[in-house]
Design a protein around this motif. Structure first.
Motif, PDB file in Angstrom:
ATOM      1  N   SER A  11       4.684   5.007  -7.136  1.00  0.00           N
ATOM      2  CA  SER A  11       5.155   4.203  -6.008  1.00  0.00           C
ATOM      3  C   SER A  11       4.784   2.738  -6.159  1.00  0.00           C
ATOM      4  O   SER A  11       5.566   1.853  -5.818  1.00  0.00           O
ATOM      5  CB  SER A  11       4.588   4.757  -4.698  1.00  0.00           C
ATOM      6  OG  SER A  11       3.177   4.762  -4.724  1.00  0.00           O
ATOM      7  N   PHE A  55      10.252   2.204  -3.212  1.00  0.00           N
ATOM      8  CA  PHE A  55       9.490   3.345  -2.714  1.00  0.00           C
ATOM      9  C   PHE A  55       8.673   2.950  -1.481  1.00  0.00           C
ATOM     10  O   PHE A  55       8.150   1.840  -1.384  1.00  0.00           O
ATOM     11  CB  PHE A  55       8.516   3.853  -3.784  1.00  0.00           C
ATOM     12  CG  PHE A  55       9.163   4.549  -4.946  1.00  0.00           C
ATOM     13  CD1 PHE A  55       9.983   5.645  -4.755  1.00  0.00           C
ATOM     14  CD2 PHE A  55       8.928   4.111  -6.244  1.00  0.00           C
ATOM     15  CE1 PHE A  55      10.562   6.305  -5.831  1.00  0.00           C
ATOM     16  CE2 PHE A  55       9.502   4.757  -7.330  1.00  0.00           C
ATOM     17  CZ  PHE A  55      10.329   5.854  -7.118  1.00  0.00           C
ATOM     18  N   ALA A  90       6.794   9.160  -4.285  1.00  0.00           N
ATOM     19  CA  ALA A  90       7.595   8.823  -5.462  1.00  0.00           C
ATOM     20  C   ALA A  90       7.915  10.071  -6.259  1.00  0.00           C
ATOM     21  O   ALA A  90       9.009  10.208  -6.818  1.00  0.00           O
ATOM     22  CB  ALA A  90       6.855   7.806  -6.329  1.00  0.00           C
TER      23      ALA A  90
END
Length: 373
Positions: A11, A55, A90
């Motif tokens: 992320s 993200f 993620a």
């Protein structure tokens, strides 16, 4: 010549910086073209291309559909041989976005750096994350864990179509984190403006609720009557930094606490310290403690699945109950006053930390990679 492509997903770029450079280098050294995707900027000589995806860390963000479409386009257009994903949200999006590519032969590995569902976690965490993770094991070729509790649970409850592995953490470099001699410690303390007579305690952690700095301040407030010359070093940054500073002031220990901020040479501060702490409410492993142990520090940490993987109670460190500032204060006092006990724990800490050396982690991880390449 055409090179097979590998994709790393996390992320945020700090995750790559902290954990993944050696693994990116391994792929590059073995002839693969390394790509990475995150929400932010990251540079590494072993990365061929960095992709941006928006993200978000919250499971309830409305932007997940956008990041799914962004990532799916990247995956569908690049024919990756293997995708290795990290960080919870993620990794959820990666496995969903990569479902079609996986049918076409792409292998997807997920490294769990600590599930949000664990013994003692809230019902909300179990209801939110556990069913989702079980479902997603159907879209995953391998799940890699870094502690026993996570591995024991997911390997039994997860899909039988996936494989499950446990590795010794993501790795710490013993070339960077190492003990120094007494004379070197004195000189380094002088260089960093600390006294030879100080008893130095260190906690390296982001200032967020989970890391629980408030508990340490409660404990050191009690130490003032038993240890005269002590300093507590807090290394890190985060949303609760100012609140923590204010709390230290309210408890009357501001003169005992040094806020180092975000530092890139944390090993020096471990090397001048006497013990390392963690008050964290939950950890997948506790990499900060491994780093400290490599420098020869006994560690004092909350009872937690990750900490219990690293610490053998009263062998290389001391474990204390969650939210118990009295037990934390007692442990610090014992290490301060019992030199023989301190030396034994220090020696054992170095031995135990060697298991988590990057050489061991990379060796085991490379064996897993080779199965799927």
């Amino acid at each position: 010549m055409f090179k097979k492509k590998i994709l790393f997903v996390a992320s945020v770029p700090v995750h790559f910086h902290a954990f993944h450079r050696p693994y990116m280098k391994w792929f590059s050294d073995n002839g693969y073209e390394v790509h990475a995707v995150c929400n932010g900027d990251f540079e590494d000589p072993n990365i061929h291309k960095l992709w941006h995806v928006d993200f978000e860390r919250s499971p309830f963000s409305f932007s997940h559909l956008k990041s799914f479409n962004q990532l799916k386009k990247i995956i569908d257009e690049n024919n990756f041989t293997l995708i290795t994903c990290h960080t919870p949200m993620a990794s959820v999006i990666t496995r969903l976005a990569g479902a079609q590519a996986r049918k076409n032969g792409t292998k997807i590995l997920y490294t769990a750096h600590g599930f949000h569902f664990f013994k003692g976690a809230s019902l909300w965490s179990w209801l939110t994350y556990f069913p989702a993770e079980l479902m997603l094991t159907n879209l995953t070729d391998a799940v890699i864990c870094i502690n026993d509790e996570d591995y024991d649970l997911i390997s039994v409850k997860g899909s039988k179509s996936a494989s499950y592995y446990k590795i010794p953490g993501i790795g710490v470099s013993s070339k960077r984190f190492m003990p120094i001699s007494k004379n070197e410690k004195i000189a380094l303390r002088r260089f960093l403006n600390f006294s030879q007579d100080d008893f130095i305690i260190i906690y390296a952690a982001e200032f967020i609720d989970r890391k629980n700095h408030k508990l340490i301040i409660d404990a050191i407030h009690k130490l003032s009557n038993t240890i005269e010359n002590f300093k507590v070093l807090f290394a890190g940054r985060g949303v609760l930094l100012e609140k923590t500073k204010n709390y230290a002031f309210e408890k009357g220990v501001s003169d005992k606490v040094v806020f180092l901020g975000f530092i890139t040479d944390i090993e020096k501060y471990y090397q001048i310290s006497d013990i390392a702490l963690s008050a964290s409410k939950q950890e997948g492993l506790g990499i900060n403690l491994v780093e400290a142990m490599m420098c020869g520090l006994p560690v004092v940490a909350t009872i937690d699945r990750g900490h219990c993987t690293v610490i053998d109670h009263r062998v290389n460190g001391i474990l204390y109950p969650q939210q118990d500032s009295d037990k934390l204060s007692e442990a610090i006092t014992e290490l301060y006053s019992n030199n023989d006990f301190y030396i034994n724990l220090s020696n054992e800490a170095i031995k135990k930390a060697s298991y988590f050396d990057i050489k061991n982690s990379l060796e085991q991880m490379s064996k897993i990679y080779k199965i799927y390449l």
